[in-house]
Design a protein around this motif. Structure first.
Motif, PDB file in Angstrom:
ATOM      1  N   GLY A 166       5.821  -6.391  11.797  1.00 36.06           N
ATOM      2  CA  GLY A 166       6.104  -6.867  10.712  1.00 36.06           C
ATOM      3  C   GLY A 166       6.655  -8.376  10.443  1.00 36.06           C
ATOM      4  N   GLY A 167       7.457  -8.436   9.389  1.00 32.93           N
ATOM      5  CA  GLY A 167       7.946  -9.803   9.103  1.00 32.93           C
ATOM      6  C   GLY A 167       8.652 -10.491  10.236  1.00 32.93           C
ATOM      7  N   ASP A 213       7.331 -14.435  11.370  1.00 32.01           N
ATOM      8  CA  ASP A 213       7.951 -15.395  11.127  1.00 32.01           C
ATOM      9  C   ASP A 213       8.220 -16.152  12.317  1.00 32.01           C
ATOM     10  N   ASP A 237      15.200  -9.929   8.935  1.00 35.05           N
ATOM     11  CA  ASP A 237      15.502  -8.740   9.432  1.00 35.05           C
ATOM     12  C   ASP A 237      14.536  -8.209  10.465  1.00 35.05           C
ATOM     13  N   ASP A 286      12.214  -4.966  12.127  1.00 33.89           N
ATOM     14  CA  ASP A 286      11.740  -3.654  12.055  1.00 33.89           C
ATOM     15  C   ASP A 286      11.239  -3.338  13.312  1.00 33.89           C
ATOM     16  N   ARG A 318      -2.551   0.720   8.479  1.00 38.25           N
ATOM     17  CA  ARG A 318      -1.897   0.990   7.369  1.00 38.25           C
ATOM     18  C   ARG A 318      -1.070   0.019   6.973  1.00 38.25           C
ATOM     19  N   ARG A 319      -0.851  -1.314   7.712  1.00 35.39           N
ATOM     20  CA  ARG A 319       0.153  -2.164   7.144  1.00 35.39           C
ATOM     21  C   ARG A 319      -0.772  -2.884   6.085  1.00 35.39           C
ATOM     22  N   ASP A 320      -0.164  -3.993   5.428  1.00 33.87           N
ATOM     23  CA  ASP A 320      -0.716  -4.514   4.422  1.00 33.87           C
ATOM     24  C   ASP A 320      -1.537  -5.641   4.624  1.00 33.87           C
ATOM     25  N   ARG A 340      -7.177  -0.930  -1.046  1.00 34.58           N
ATOM     26  CA  ARG A 340      -5.639  -0.999  -0.582  1.00 34.58           C
ATOM     27  C   ARG A 340      -4.705  -1.278  -1.628  1.00 34.58           C
ATOM     28  N   ARG A 362       1.250  -4.081  -3.510  1.00 34.67           N
ATOM     29  CA  ARG A 362       0.650  -4.958  -2.302  1.00 34.67           C
ATOM     30  C   ARG A 362       0.089  -6.175  -2.932  1.00 34.67           C
ATOM     31  N   ARG A 391       4.022 -13.089  -2.910  1.00 36.60           N
ATOM     32  CA  ARG A 391       5.218 -13.347  -2.294  1.00 36.60           C
ATOM     33  C   ARG A 391       5.001 -14.141  -1.035  1.00 36.60           C
ATOM     34  N   PHE A 392       4.272 -13.388  -0.145  1.00 45.25           N
ATOM     35  CA  PHE A 392       3.959 -14.124   0.950  1.00 45.25           C
ATOM     36  C   PHE A 392       3.149 -15.322   1.143  1.00 45.25           C
ATOM     37  N   ARG A 401      11.072   0.938  -7.868  1.00 40.78           N
ATOM     38  CA  ARG A 401      10.385   0.642  -6.740  1.00 40.78           C
ATOM     39  C   ARG A 401       9.847  -0.970  -6.957  1.00 40.78           C
TER      40      ARG A 401
HETATM   41  P1  ATP Z   1       9.991  -9.940   4.981  1.00 39.18           P
HETATM   42  O1  ATP Z   1      10.204 -11.019   5.272  1.00 39.18           O
HETATM   43  O2  ATP Z   1      10.205  -9.996   3.293  1.00 39.18           O
HETATM   44  O3  ATP Z   1      10.979  -8.841   5.471  1.00 39.18           O
HETATM   45  P2  ATP Z   1       8.131  -8.242   5.966  1.00 39.18           P
HETATM   46  O4  ATP Z   1       6.598  -8.421   6.166  1.00 39.18           O
HETATM   47  O5  ATP Z   1       9.049  -7.714   6.919  1.00 39.18           O
HETATM   48  O6  ATP Z   1       8.689  -9.523   5.069  1.00 39.18           O
HETATM   49  P3  ATP Z   1       8.959  -5.635   4.806  1.00 39.18           P
HETATM   50  O7  ATP Z   1       8.991  -5.059   3.251  1.00 39.18           O
HETATM   51  O8  ATP Z   1      10.308  -5.816   5.330  1.00 39.18           O
HETATM   52  O9  ATP Z   1       8.314  -6.982   4.711  1.00 39.18           O
HETATM   53  O10 ATP Z   1       8.005  -4.531   5.505  1.00 39.18           O
HETATM   54  C1  ATP Z   1       8.102  -4.587   7.131  1.00 39.18           C
HETATM   55  C2  ATP Z   1       6.491  -4.270   7.313  1.00 39.18           C
HETATM   56  O11 ATP Z   1       6.126  -3.101   6.678  1.00 39.18           O
HETATM   57  C3  ATP Z   1       5.383  -5.143   6.771  1.00 39.18           C
HETATM   58  O12 ATP Z   1       5.400  -6.439   7.371  1.00 39.18           O
HETATM   59  C4  ATP Z   1       4.186  -4.543   6.772  1.00 39.18           C
HETATM   60  O13 ATP Z   1       3.709  -4.356   7.854  1.00 39.18           O
HETATM   61  C5  ATP Z   1       4.492  -3.264   6.293  1.00 39.18           C
HETATM   62  N1  ATP Z   1       4.743  -2.691   5.015  1.00 39.18           N
HETATM   63  C6  ATP Z   1       5.517  -2.871   4.183  1.00 39.18           C
HETATM   64  N2  ATP Z   1       5.203  -2.756   2.627  1.00 39.18           N
HETATM   65  C7  ATP Z   1       3.982  -2.347   2.771  1.00 39.18           C
HETATM   66  C8  ATP Z   1       3.141  -1.757   1.942  1.00 39.18           C
HETATM   67  N3  ATP Z   1       3.209  -1.651   0.558  1.00 39.18           N
HETATM   68  N4  ATP Z   1       1.786  -1.464   2.148  1.00 39.18           N
HETATM   69  C9  ATP Z   1       1.630  -1.492   3.750  1.00 39.18           C
HETATM   70  N5  ATP Z   1       2.520  -2.045   4.563  1.00 39.18           N
HETATM   71  C10 ATP Z   1       3.789  -2.266   4.271  1.00 39.18           C
END
Ligand code: ATP
Ligand code: MG
Length: 451
Positions: free
Chosen positions: A55-56, A60, A69, A71, A141-143, A182, A189, A195-196, A226
């Motif tokens: 993820g983020g 980053d 943070d 994940d 399934r990630r966004d 999606r 999303r 936002r991104f 939410r």
């Molecule tokens: P941030 O820097 O804001 O934390 P992030 O990408 O880590 O950005 P999070 O909301 O922490 O965003 O979500 C962690 C990960 O989970 C995302 O990077 C994405 O892969 C997945 N994710 C989060 N929300 C969704 C969604 N609505 N649909 C699909 N995947 C999602």
């Protein structure tokens, strides 16, 4: 040979197989990830599971930005994760996650998940996605492609299923899979895309962007709580100003902040909101605390102001008309966006202190100064003055009054008397008063005004 090459390319594109990026391509040293994320990955790998930072954080780090943070995604089940990590707890009802705690840091650990499109609402919104899956299914399934990168701290490798690395380089936010499908699965999303893009300074890929205009109204079906979570991420991203303006460009603000549209069309309101957003961004970037309640109070202030003034013009008294104006605005707003009570309480306090800051006679000034929300209300007044809606003199007076000793305070109070500021006169009241009015009526009485 050609066949296998074609198969390889085809697979790469459909996301069933990952491209493996070495350190030279991603540049993330194992030591660059947080101690907590490293410990989680180590504990799980030592126990024979797979574990990746996802993820983020990966996105980053590849961009050279400090992650907010971490994940971690793993093939261990939540119970197995919980067993491996002493300070951890299972959270979530529908889909269990594990929070692993290391001092101040909390790492969110989730098990690879597959999407189950079987359970959806009438618009296609997924109501259930609690089936464990493979790593490739988890990636699918990630966004966005840039959020589907898996970092393996043991091998210092990144697994890229959806050409996320190329999109990072090209600065593109691209949704994984069919954009319309999606967004229907999860309308949030659309907000995340914006936002991104705003946060990273990226473009939204044309196909990813195209359906947003049409599907934006689906955001209304997202549960209000939410939506509030997502709104908070947006406002506290350090790029709130860019995010709000981008939301507006995409027409997405309507579902979240129904009143924002009106506000941004009034020059004074627009100035005030922009200043508040910029100030929040500056504070976040310089690691100063921000209060979501303060920012929300600022976003809605001009609506409160308009409703308040129109009631006053109809002959209602100051505080009761302010109370009614606040209720009116919050009622409209919370229908779309469930602002938690702990925030609305503070918002009301900041608002109601505004007329009280204008009334500086005698005891009243001291009572305002002693109010637990004085500092926020004073900052709010300063912002109003900076946008041209309140007097800078008033701010300067309070700046001095706060730090003055008793003698200096006396002198400052004398200046307000000399300028003819009068305590608001109490009119004879009707026998039955509304309880809010009684609670919020300015304290003190005329005998304390020092006349
Ligand atoms: P941030 O820097 O804001 O934390 P992030 O990408 O880590 O950005 P999070 O909301 O922490 O965003 O979500 C962690 C990960 O989970 C995302 O990077 C994405 O892969 C997945 N994710 C989060 N929300 C969704 C969604 N609505 N649909 C699909 N995947 C999602
Ligand atoms: Mg995150």
């Amino acid at each position: 040979m050609i066949k296998s090459l074609i198969r390889k390319v085809f697979r790469l594109q459909d996301g069933t197989e990952a491209t493996v990026l070495s350190f030279a391509k991603h540049g993330i040293r194992r030591d660059a990830i947080s101690p907590g994320a490293r410990k989680v990955c180590d504990a799980l790998t030592e126990a024979g599971f797979e574990a990746y930072v996802v993820g983020g954080a990966v996105r980053d780090l590849m961009l050279g930005v400090q992650p907010k943070d971490y994940d971690v995604a793993t093939n261990a089940t939540p119970d197995q994760v919980h067993k491996q990590i002493r300070r951890s707890r299972l959270i979530g009802r529908r889909f269990k996650l594990v929070h692993a705690m290391f001092g101040d840091e909390t790492v969110e650990v989730s098990t690879f998940r597959a999407e189950t499109p079987s359970e959806t609402d009438e618009h296609g919104r997924v109501l259930r996605d609690n089936i464990f899956g493979t790593r490739a299914q988890d990636a699918a399934r990630r966004d966005f492609t840039i959020n589907a990168l898996y970092y393996d701290p043991t091998k210092e490798q990144v697994l890229d299923y959806h050409r996320g690395a190329a999109d990072l380089k090209a600065k593109i936010v691209r949704i994984i899979g069919d954009p319309e499908a999606r967004y229907r699965e999860d309308p949030v999303r659309m907000l995340r895309a914006v936002r991104f893009a705003a946060k990273l300074g990226f473009q939204i890929d044309q196909k990813t962007r195209e359906p947003i205009d049409r599907l934006g109204p689906l955001i209304e079906n997202v549960p209000a709580a939410r939506l509030f979570d997502e709104m908070q991420k947006l406002l506290l991203s350090g790029h709130a100003h860019a995010c709000v303006h981008r939301l507006r460009e995409e027409g997405l603000h309507r579902g979240m902040m129904p009143l924002l549209d009106v506000i941004l069309e009034q020059p004074l309101g627009e100035r005030f909101v922009n200043l508040a957003l910029q100030q929040t961004d500056d504070r976040i970037r310089t690691d100063k605390g921000v209060s979501p309640a303060f920012l929300l109070a600022a976003l809605l202030w001009h609506e409160v102001l308009a409703a308040w003034k129109s009631r006053e013009e109809e002959g209602e008294r100051t505080i009761p008309s302010m109370m009614a104006a606040m209720d009116e605005v919050l009622d409209i707003q919370t229908e779309k966006l469930a602002i938690p009570r702990r925030f609305t309480t503070t918002m009301r306090e900041i608002w109601v202190l505004q007329p009280r800051l204008e009334n500086r006679t005698g005891k009243r000034a001291m009572l305002v100064l002693e109010h637990p929300r004085f500092r926020a209300a004073y900052d709010f007044l300063a912002l109003r003055a900076a946008s041209g809606e309140a007097q800078q003199d008033l701010v300067d007076w309070w700046t001095k009054f706060q730090i003055a000793n008793d003698a200096e305070r006396g002198a400052l109070l004398a200046t307000t008397r000399a300028s003819g500021e009068k305590p608001r006169r109490r009119r004879r009241r009707k026998p039955v008063r509304d309880s809010d009015e009684r609670r919020e009526a300015p304290a003190g009485d005329e005998s304390g005004s020092g006349r």
